[in-house]
Design an enzyme around this catalytic site. Structure first.
Site, PDB file in Angstrom:
ATOM      1  N   HIS A 242       0.820  -1.215   0.000  1.00 60.73           N
ATOM      2  CA  HIS A 242       0.000   0.000   0.000  1.00 60.73           C
ATOM      3  C   HIS A 242       0.863   1.279   0.000  1.00 60.73           C
ATOM      4  CE1 HIS A 242      -3.420  -2.572   1.147  1.00 60.73           C
ATOM      5  NE2 HIS A 242      -2.721  -3.013   2.170  1.00 60.73           N
TER       6      HIS A 242
HETATM    7  O1  RIB Z   1      -5.178  -0.127   4.772  1.00 64.26           O
HETATM    8  C1  RIB Z   1      -3.800  -0.113   4.543  1.00 64.26           C
HETATM    9  C2  RIB Z   1      -3.148   0.983   5.319  1.00 64.26           C
HETATM   10  O2  RIB Z   1      -3.377   0.791   6.721  1.00 64.26           O
HETATM   11  C3  RIB Z   1      -1.620   1.006   5.161  1.00 64.26           C
HETATM   12  O3  RIB Z   1      -1.145   2.311   5.314  1.00 64.26           O
HETATM   13  C4  RIB Z   1      -1.154   0.156   6.302  1.00 64.26           C
HETATM   14  O4  RIB Z   1       0.177   0.472   6.724  1.00 64.26           O
HETATM   15  C5  RIB Z   1      -2.133   0.560   7.369  1.00 64.26           C
HETATM   16  O5  RIB Z   1      -1.667   1.770   7.951  1.00 64.26           O
END
Ligand code: RIB
Ligand code: CA
Length: 313
Positions: A242
């Protein structure tokens, strides 16, 4: 002269770690500071993890600040089920020797934005938006001085990953997210619709493991741990990276595709709390307030990550 002067706001988190490492490995980025926020794990862990990552990258001079230990209104929700008890499970990284800065993170964000020329500092947001929300409430004038907010969060057709409707970063602090999306600063939102295309497959992880430096194998161990949740939940071939998508979009937006549309944040209904209501087809007359990214050149993304991480110790 750096091309990008940025602050990274983060809740490390294995995927946050790769985003920070990518930024530290990029000569075209001036990292003004890292601001830690409670999210994946409580603040005492996210700020230590941020410092561990800087030391792994051989950059102990990086300024790390601690920010909010809880969301603006709601109670803190954490994600140890994804990131492990420490938030950075996988490799054994030494306790940091580098100092934690004394200044409260939102105050550092305000001071930086007010002291740099308007339109020159980008906020790269990898966690719940509490620090940014607090900074906006304390000093509303920063909104017009932010070059761009690039935030990983939300989902459109991909739905949610912490509830059926909401993605974790937005769900943890929907009120802060609403403040951010209403502040008027240019925003790029990188939701699950994009990041779920950035899968750390076995083959890609083995490329990190095979690196002859310290960083590569450590990253592989982070991803060995991080992938469990998504493989089990989605049946995917690995965990989605992500947060590195935020830094990659800053460096190479051409690897992504998206559209300027309106995004509103659900803050009333418990059923859909934290949902990003994305008017992708512009069916309302709500003004576009974000560039929402959905397309990704995944091979190009991993090539960039691999090339840059190779340059670290
Ligand atoms: O949903 C994914 C996000 O939530 C990413 O930033 C992960 O590190 C968590 O913070
Ligand atoms: Ca994160």
């Amino acid at each position: 002269m750096h091309k990008h002067s940025i602050i990274i706001d983060t809740d490390p988190g294995q995927d946050d770690a790769l985003a920070i490492l990518l930024a530290l490995a990029s000569a075209d980025i001036e990292l003004l500071g890292i601001t830690a926020v409670a999210g994946n794990v409580p603040l005492p862990l996210t700020e230590v993890n941020a410092r561990k990552i800087c030391e792994l990258a051989g950059r102990p001079e990086t300024k790390v600040f601690a920010g909010a230990s809880r969301p603006m209104l709601r109670s803190l929700i954490t994600a140890e089920h994804v990131h492990g008890k420490t938030g950075l499970d996988g490799p054994i990284l030494p306790e940091p020797k580098m100092p934690l800065q004394k200044q409260f993170a939102p105050d550092f964000i305000i001071e930086t934005l007010m002291s740099h020329p308007a339109g020159t500092v980008t906020l790269c947001c990898l966690g719940p938006l509490t620090n940014i929300g607090l900074a906006l409430v304390k000093e509303p004038r920063i909104a017009s001085r932010i070059k761009r907010i690039i935030a990983m969060g939300g989902g459109w057709s991909e739905g949610g990953n912490i509830t059926p409707a909401a993605e974790f970063n937005i769900y943890v602090d929907p009120q802060a997210a609403r403040l951010v999306f209403q502040c008027g600063a240019p925003i790029t939102l990188i939701p699950l619709d994009c990041t779920h295309k950035a899968i750390a497959t076995r083959q890609r992880i083995e490329k990190f493991r095979a690196m002859k430096n310290k960083t590569g194998p450590a990253v592989a161990e982070m991803l060995d741990f991080f992938e469990r949740f998504d493989i089990e939940k989605y049946g995917s071939e690995g965990g989605p990276l992500h947060d590195p998508c935020v830094v990659a979009w800053l460096l190479h937006p051409e690897m992504f595709s998206g559209k300027d549309v309106n995004v509103e944040i659900e803050c009333e209904s418990e059923l859909t709390m934290g949902q990003t209501v994305v008017d992708w087809w512009r069916v309302t007359n709500r003004k576009p307030n974000a560039h929402v990214v959905r397309g990704l050149d995944a091979d190009g993304f991993y090539k960039l990550l691999t090339q840059r991480l190779l340059t670290l110790p």
